[in-house]
Design a protein around this motif. Structure first.
Motif, short mmCIF file in Angstrom:
data_model
loop_
_atom_site.label_atom_id
_atom_site.label_comp_id
_atom_site.label_asym_id
_atom_site.label_seq_id
_atom_site.Cartn_x
_atom_site.Cartn_y
_atom_site.Cartn_z
N ASP A 75 38.79 50.43 32.47
CA ASP A 75 37.88 49.46 32.95
C ASP A 75 38.96 48.54 33.53
OD1 ASP A 75 37.03 46.84 32.93
OD2 ASP A 75 35.51 47.61 31.42
N SER B 31 42.04 33.41 31.15
CA SER B 31 40.95 34.41 30.42
C SER B 31 40.53 33.65 29.29
CB SER B 31 41.79 35.52 30.02
OG SER B 31 41.94 36.60 31.09
N THR C 185 44.63 37.92 30.02
CA THR C 185 43.72 38.90 29.11
C THR C 185 44.67 39.19 27.98
OG1 THR C 185 42.72 39.59 31.08
CG2 THR C 185 42.30 40.98 29.16
N HIS D 167 33.86 39.35 25.72
CA HIS D 167 33.85 40.64 26.13
C HIS D 167 35.34 40.92 26.40
CE1 HIS D 167 35.21 38.85 30.37
NE2 HIS D 167 35.44 37.97 29.60
N ILE E 46 38.07 42.59 24.13
CA ILE E 46 38.16 43.49 22.88
C ILE E 46 39.65 43.72 22.60
CG2 ILE E 46 37.45 45.64 21.89
CD1 ILE E 46 35.01 44.20 23.05
P1 ADP Z 1 37.34 36.93 33.23
O1 ADP Z 1 36.60 38.33 34.06
O2 ADP Z 1 36.34 36.20 32.57
O3 ADP Z 1 38.27 36.53 34.17
P2 ADP Z 1 39.49 38.62 31.90
O4 ADP Z 1 40.23 38.83 33.08
O5 ADP Z 1 39.88 38.34 30.55
O6 ADP Z 1 38.42 37.62 32.17
O7 ADP Z 1 38.99 40.04 31.72
C1 ADP Z 1 37.99 40.58 31.06
C2 ADP Z 1 37.34 42.09 31.25
O8 ADP Z 1 38.52 42.86 30.93
C3 ADP Z 1 36.40 42.59 30.40
O9 ADP Z 1 35.20 42.24 30.84
C4 ADP Z 1 36.52 43.93 30.40
O10 ADP Z 1 36.10 44.55 31.61
C5 ADP Z 1 38.17 44.18 30.44
N1 ADP Z 1 38.82 44.08 29.11
C6 ADP Z 1 38.28 43.64 28.00
N2 ADP Z 1 39.20 43.93 26.87
C7 ADP Z 1 40.50 44.33 27.33
C8 ADP Z 1 41.74 44.75 26.96
N3 ADP Z 1 41.95 44.60 25.82
N4 ADP Z 1 42.55 44.96 27.91
C9 ADP Z 1 42.14 45.15 29.26
N5 ADP Z 1 41.10 44.85 29.58
C10 ADP Z 1 40.06 44.40 29.06
#
Ligand code: ADP
Ligand code: MG
Length: 364
Positions: free
Chosen positions: A189, A264, A311, A280, A282
Motif C-alpha cells: 500500500d 502526516s 508517516t 488511517h 497503522i
Molecule cells: P496523508 O495521506 O494524510 O498525507 P500519510 O502520508 O501519512 O497521510 O499516508 C497515510 C497512508 O499511508 C494510509 O492511508 C495508508 O495507505 C498508508 N499507511 C498507513 N500506515 C502505514 C505505515 N505504518 N507505513 C506505511 N504506510 C502506511
C-alpha cells in the motif's frame, strides 16, 4: 478550511480546472497554505490525484507554457493514479496478487524506484514506515471508496492473525525489472509515499519544460522550487503549516530553492467509533492505529522521502521519532503531540514563525 479530501478516498476521474490567480490573498489549502507575492500574478491550475486536490502554482512563465506543462502532468498523474491505486484494479493490485501466488511481477522503472525508496525508509525507520501492511490497512476498512463511518475496530484475533504473518519490506526484492516477495502475506500500500512521488514527478516535468519557479501542493503536502515574483521583487514562497487540532496556522515557513514540505497526521483521515478516533496510519508493531503524535512535518529535497518519513515519525511516537530523525539525518522536523507539545529540530527552529505558547515548544 477548504475540504481537500473529496468524496471517497480516490476519484475515478481526474478533473482539470485552469484558473489565473486574480487576487493574491492567502490561498487556504489544507495542511499548509501558500501566500503568493502581491506584486506577481502566478499561474494556477488544480487537478485531482490520489483523492487529493493538487494545486500547481507557477511564477514567471507564460500562461501557454504553464498550461501545456500542466496538461502533460495530468496525463502522468492519471496513469499513476491507476498504477498505484491501493485497492482498485491496476499494477499494484497485480503485484499484490502475484505476491500471494508466490510469483514475481514486472514493473516500470519509476514504480521499482519507488519500491526501492520505500524499502530503504522502512529499514531506516525500523519498520515504522511499512507499506507491506496493505492487508492490515484493508482490515481497518481504509481500502474502500466509501468507507463506512462509525465502523467498529476489527476483531483482535483478526489483527493478531495478520501480525503473525510478519509482512515487511525486507521480504520484497527487485530483480531483472521484476518485484518479488518472499512472503505471500505482503500486500503493498503506497498511500504513505505515492503522493510525494507524484509531486516530485510534477516538479521534474515542470523543470523539463523550463519552469523553475513553482509550487506543487497536494492538499497541503507540497514541493517548492525557486521563488515567486519577478526581478528584485522575487521572494521566498511562504508556506503555512496547519495546527492539527485547532485547524489554524501553527507555523509559517519561508521556502525557496528546492524543498518538499510534507505533513502526516492522525487528524485528517480517521474512523470514529464510540467516541474514539482510529487514524488511517497503522502502527505495524501493534496492528492498531497510531496515537501520541498528532502531526509530523518533514522538510527534505525529495517529496517521496519527506512523505514517507512524515508517516514514519507519526508511527514512531514523540520519543522514538526524535531518535529516528536524528539518526536518519533529518534536520527539519516539526512534531505536535496529543499532550500539546511542539517539538522542533534545531535547524528548523530559526526559520519557523511559530504561533504557539513558548512553554509548549521544545527544541531537539
Ligand atoms: P496523508 O495521506 O494524510 O498525507 P500519510 O502520508 O501519512 O497521510 O499516508 C497515510 C497512508 O499511508 C494510509 O492511508 C495508508 O495507505 C498508508 N499507511 C498507513 N500506515 C502505514 C505505515 N505504518 N507505513 C506505511 N504506510 C502506511
Ligand atoms: Mg506520508
Amino acid at each position: 478550511m477548504r475540504v481537500i479530501r473529496l468524496a471517497g478516498r480516490l476519484l475515478p476521474m481526474l478533473t482539470l480546472v485552469l484558473t489565473l490567480l486574480s487576487a493574491c490573498d492567502r490561498a487556504d489549502q489544507g495542511k499548509a497554505e501558500i501566500t503568493p507575492d502581491s506584486g506577481d500574478r502566478p499561474y494556477q491550475a488544480s487537478l485531482v490525484v490520489f483523492g487529493t486536490l493538487v494545486e500547481i502554482t507557477i511564477s514567471g512563465a507564460s500562461p501557454e507554457q504553464a498550461a501545456a506543462s500542466v496538461r502533460r502532468i495530468e496525463t502522468v498523474f492519471q496513469k499513476r493514479h491507476h498504477d498505484w491505486h491501493p485497492w482498485q484494479p491496476g499494477l499494484l493490485a497485480d503485484i499484490n496478487q502475484a505476491f500471494s501466488n508466490g510469483h514475481c511481477h514486472p514493473a516500470d522503472k519509476e514504480t521499482l524506484e519507488l519500491i526501492r525508496l520505500a524499502k530503504r525508509i522502512s529499514a531506516q525507520s525500523r519498520g515504522a514506515f511499512n507499506p507491506a501492511i496493505g492487508k492490515l490497512i484493508a482490515l481497518w476498512g481504509f481500502h474502500d471508496d466509501e468507507p463506512q463511518a462509525g465502523r467498529p475496530p476489527p476483531a483482535p484475533q483478526a489483527i493478531s492473525a495478520l501480525l503473525a504473518t510478519h509482512p515487511q519490506m525486507s521480504d520484497v526484492h527487485i530483480k531483472d525489472g521484476k518485484v518479488c516477495s518472499d512472503n505471500p502475506a505482503v500486500a503493498l500500500d503506497l498511500g504513505g509515499i505515492a503522493k510525494g512521488q507524484a509531486v516530485d514527478v510534477a516538479m521534474q516535468m515542470l523543470a523539463d519544460h523550463g519552469i523553475h519557479n513553482a509550487i506543487v501542493n497536494a492538499g497541503g503536502d507540497l514541493r517548492v522550487r525557486g521563488r515567486v515574483g519577478k526581478g528584485s521583487h522575487a521572494r521566498a514562497w511562504r508556506v503555512g503549516v496547519r495546527h492539527p487540532v485547532s485547524g489554524g496556522v501553527l507555523a509559517e515557513i519561508d521556502a525557496s530553492g528546492d524543498e518538499a514540505i510534507f505533513t502526516s497526521g492522525n487528524y485528517e483521515r480517521f474512523n470514529e467509533y464510540e467516541g474514539v478516533r482510529y487514524a488511517h496510519i497503522i502502527d505495524p508493531a501493534s496492528g492498531w492505529p497510531v496515537h501520541d503524535i498528532n502531526s509530523a512535518t518533514v522538510i527534505l529535497n525529495n517529496g517521496a522521502a519527506a512523505d514517507a518519513w512524515a508517516t514514519a515519525l507519526v508511527v514512531a511516537g514523540t520519543q522514538a521519532a526524535r531518535t529516528l530523525a536524528t539518526r536518519a539525518g533529518l534536520t527539519q522536523v516539526l512534531l505536535v503531540n496529543e499532550a500539546g507539545e511542539i517539538w522542533v529540530s534545531k535547524a528548523m527552529m530559526p526559520r519557523l514563525h511559530l504561533d504557539a505558547d513558548a512553554s509548549k515548544i521544545h527544541v531537539f
